[in-house]
Write an enzyme that holds these catalytic residues in place. Structure first.
Site, PDB file in Angstrom:
ATOM      1  N   ASP A   8       0.848  -1.192   0.000  1.00 39.63           N
ATOM      2  CA  ASP A   8       0.000   0.000   0.000  1.00 39.63           C
ATOM      3  C   ASP A   8       0.889   1.250   0.000  1.00 39.63           C
ATOM      4  OD1 ASP A   8      -1.799   1.993   0.518  1.00 39.63           O
ATOM      5  OD2 ASP A   8      -2.446   1.195   2.453  1.00 39.63           O
ATOM      6  N   GLY A  30      -9.775   3.411  -6.065  1.00 40.89           N
ATOM      7  CA  GLY A  30      -8.403   2.944  -6.262  1.00 40.89           C
ATOM      8  C   GLY A  30      -7.397   3.613  -5.345  1.00 40.89           C
ATOM      9  N   VAL A  31      -6.236   3.876  -5.889  1.00 39.03           N
ATOM     10  CA  VAL A  31      -5.153   4.435  -5.081  1.00 39.03           C
ATOM     11  C   VAL A  31      -5.504   5.860  -4.627  1.00 39.03           C
ATOM     12  CG1 VAL A  31      -3.737   5.296  -7.018  1.00 39.03           C
ATOM     13  CG2 VAL A  31      -2.632   4.555  -4.910  1.00 39.03           C
ATOM     14  N   ASP A  32      -6.242   6.576  -5.451  1.00 34.96           N
ATOM     15  CA  ASP A  32      -6.683   7.939  -5.109  1.00 34.96           C
ATOM     16  C   ASP A  32      -7.553   7.915  -3.843  1.00 34.96           C
ATOM     17  OD1 ASP A  32      -7.112  10.674  -5.463  1.00 34.96           O
ATOM     18  OD2 ASP A  32      -8.648  10.404  -7.010  1.00 34.96           O
ATOM     19  N   SER A 115      -2.861   4.911 -14.329  1.00 34.82           N
ATOM     20  CA  SER A 115      -3.798   4.534 -15.423  1.00 34.82           C
ATOM     21  C   SER A 115      -4.066   3.033 -15.559  1.00 34.82           C
ATOM     22  CB  SER A 115      -3.337   5.057 -16.796  1.00 34.82           C
ATOM     23  OG  SER A 115      -3.593   6.435 -16.930  1.00 34.82           O
ATOM     24  N   THR A 116      -3.403   2.188 -14.764  1.00 33.51           N
ATOM     25  CA  THR A 116      -3.538   0.744 -15.013  1.00 33.51           C
ATOM     26  C   THR A 116      -4.674   0.073 -14.248  1.00 33.51           C
ATOM     27  OG1 THR A 116      -1.940   0.111 -13.300  1.00 33.51           O
ATOM     28  CG2 THR A 116      -1.070   0.534 -15.515  1.00 33.51           C
ATOM     29  N   GLY A 117      -5.463   0.859 -13.523  1.00 36.88           N
ATOM     30  CA  GLY A 117      -6.611   0.301 -12.809  1.00 36.88           C
ATOM     31  C   GLY A 117      -7.885   0.657 -13.550  1.00 36.88           C
ATOM     32  N   VAL A 118      -8.667   1.534 -12.947  1.00 37.79           N
ATOM     33  CA  VAL A 118      -9.931   1.992 -13.533  1.00 37.79           C
ATOM     34  C   VAL A 118      -9.741   2.518 -14.962  1.00 37.79           C
ATOM     35  CG1 VAL A 118     -11.772   3.721 -13.272  1.00 37.79           C
ATOM     36  CG2 VAL A 118     -10.858   2.576 -11.258  1.00 37.79           C
ATOM     37  N   TYR A 119      -8.619   3.154 -15.243  1.00 42.67           N
ATOM     38  CA  TYR A 119      -8.401   3.762 -16.558  1.00 42.67           C
ATOM     39  C   TYR A 119      -7.921   2.773 -17.622  1.00 42.67           C
ATOM     40  CZ  TYR A 119      -9.263   8.547 -14.795  1.00 42.67           C
ATOM     41  OH  TYR A 119      -9.825   9.693 -14.280  1.00 42.67           O
TER      42      TYR A 119
END
Ligand code: AR6
Length: 163
Positions: A8, A30-32, A115-119
Site C-alpha cells: 500500500d 483505487g489508489v486515489d 492509469s492501469t486500474g480503472v483507466y
C-alpha cells in the site's frame, strides 16, 4: 536506484508519493481513494483550491496525515485503444511528476501504476513507459519506487528491470 515494492503506497515514509488522480483532484476510488482516506479530509479541502488538473499534468499538495511529506497528483489517460495519444500522455505524467519533485527537492519518491486500474491502460505497456522515464531520472534521486499492488504488477516490473 529503482526499487520495486509490493504493498500500500499510503504507508511509505518518503519525500513524495504520486497519486493516480482524476481531473477534479477531489478523490475517487483505487489508489486515489486510499490516499485521500489516509491523508484525511484536509487533502480534499486543499485540492479544491487547486481547481483541477488536466490529463498528463501534475499538481502538488502536502501529505497531511500521510507519512509522506508531499503528494504529487497526476491524471493519467483513460485507455481508448491507444490511438488517442494515451502513451504520450502517460509518459508526460511520469516526466512532469519527476520535474515537479525536483523543484521541491524531493529525493525519495514512489509511483503507483498510473492509469492501469480503472483507466484500463495495458499493464505491460504502462510499466515499460514508467521504467523508461524512471531510468532517465535515476541519477537525480536517492530512491525511486515502483509501488505495485498485485503480484502480477510486481512480476512485470521485476522483469523489465532485469532487462
Ligand atoms: N497502493 C498502491 N497501489 C494501489 C493502491 C494502493 N493503496 N490501490 C490501488 N492501487 P487506479 P487509474 C493500484 O484505478 O487507473 C480513481 O477513481 C491499482 O492496483 O487507482 O489511474 C481516480 O479518482 C492499479 O495498479 O488508477 C480516477 O478516477 C493502480 O494503483 C481513476 O481511479 C492504479 O489504479 C484513475 O484510474
Amino acid at each position: 536506484m529503482i526499487e520495486v515494492i509490493r504493498g500500500d503506497i499510503t504507508q511509505l515514509r518518503l519525500d513524495a508519493l504520486v497519486n493516480a488522480a482524476n481531473e477534479s483532484l477531489l478523490g475517487g476510488g483505487g489508489v486515489d481513494g486510499a490516499i485521500h482516506r489516509a491523508a484525511g479530509p484536509e487533502l480534499k479541502a486543499y485540492n479544491r483550491r487547486l481547481g483541477g488538473c488536466p490529463t498528463g499534468e501534475v499538481r502538488i499538495s502536502p501529505g497531511f496525515k500521510l507519512p509522506a511529506r508531499w503528494i504529487i497528483h497526476t491524471v493519467g489517460p483513460v485507455w481508448h485503444g491507444g490511438d488517442r495519444g494515451e502513451p504520450a500522455l502517460l509518459e508526460s505524467c511520469y516526466r512532469n511528476s519527476f520535474a515537479l519533485a525536483l523543484e521541491y527537492q524531493v529525493r525519495t519518491i514512489a509511483f503507483p501504476g498510473i492509469s492501469t486500474g480503472v483507466y484500463a491502460f495495458p499493464k505491460d505497456q504502462a510499466a515499460t513507459i514508467a521504467v523508461s522515464v524512471m531510468r532517465d531520472y535515476e541519477d537525480r534521486f536517492e530512491r525511486i519506487i515502483a509501488c505495485c499492488f498485485s503480484e502480477e504488477d510486481e512480476r512485470i516490473y521485476l522483469n523489465l528491470l532485469r532487462s
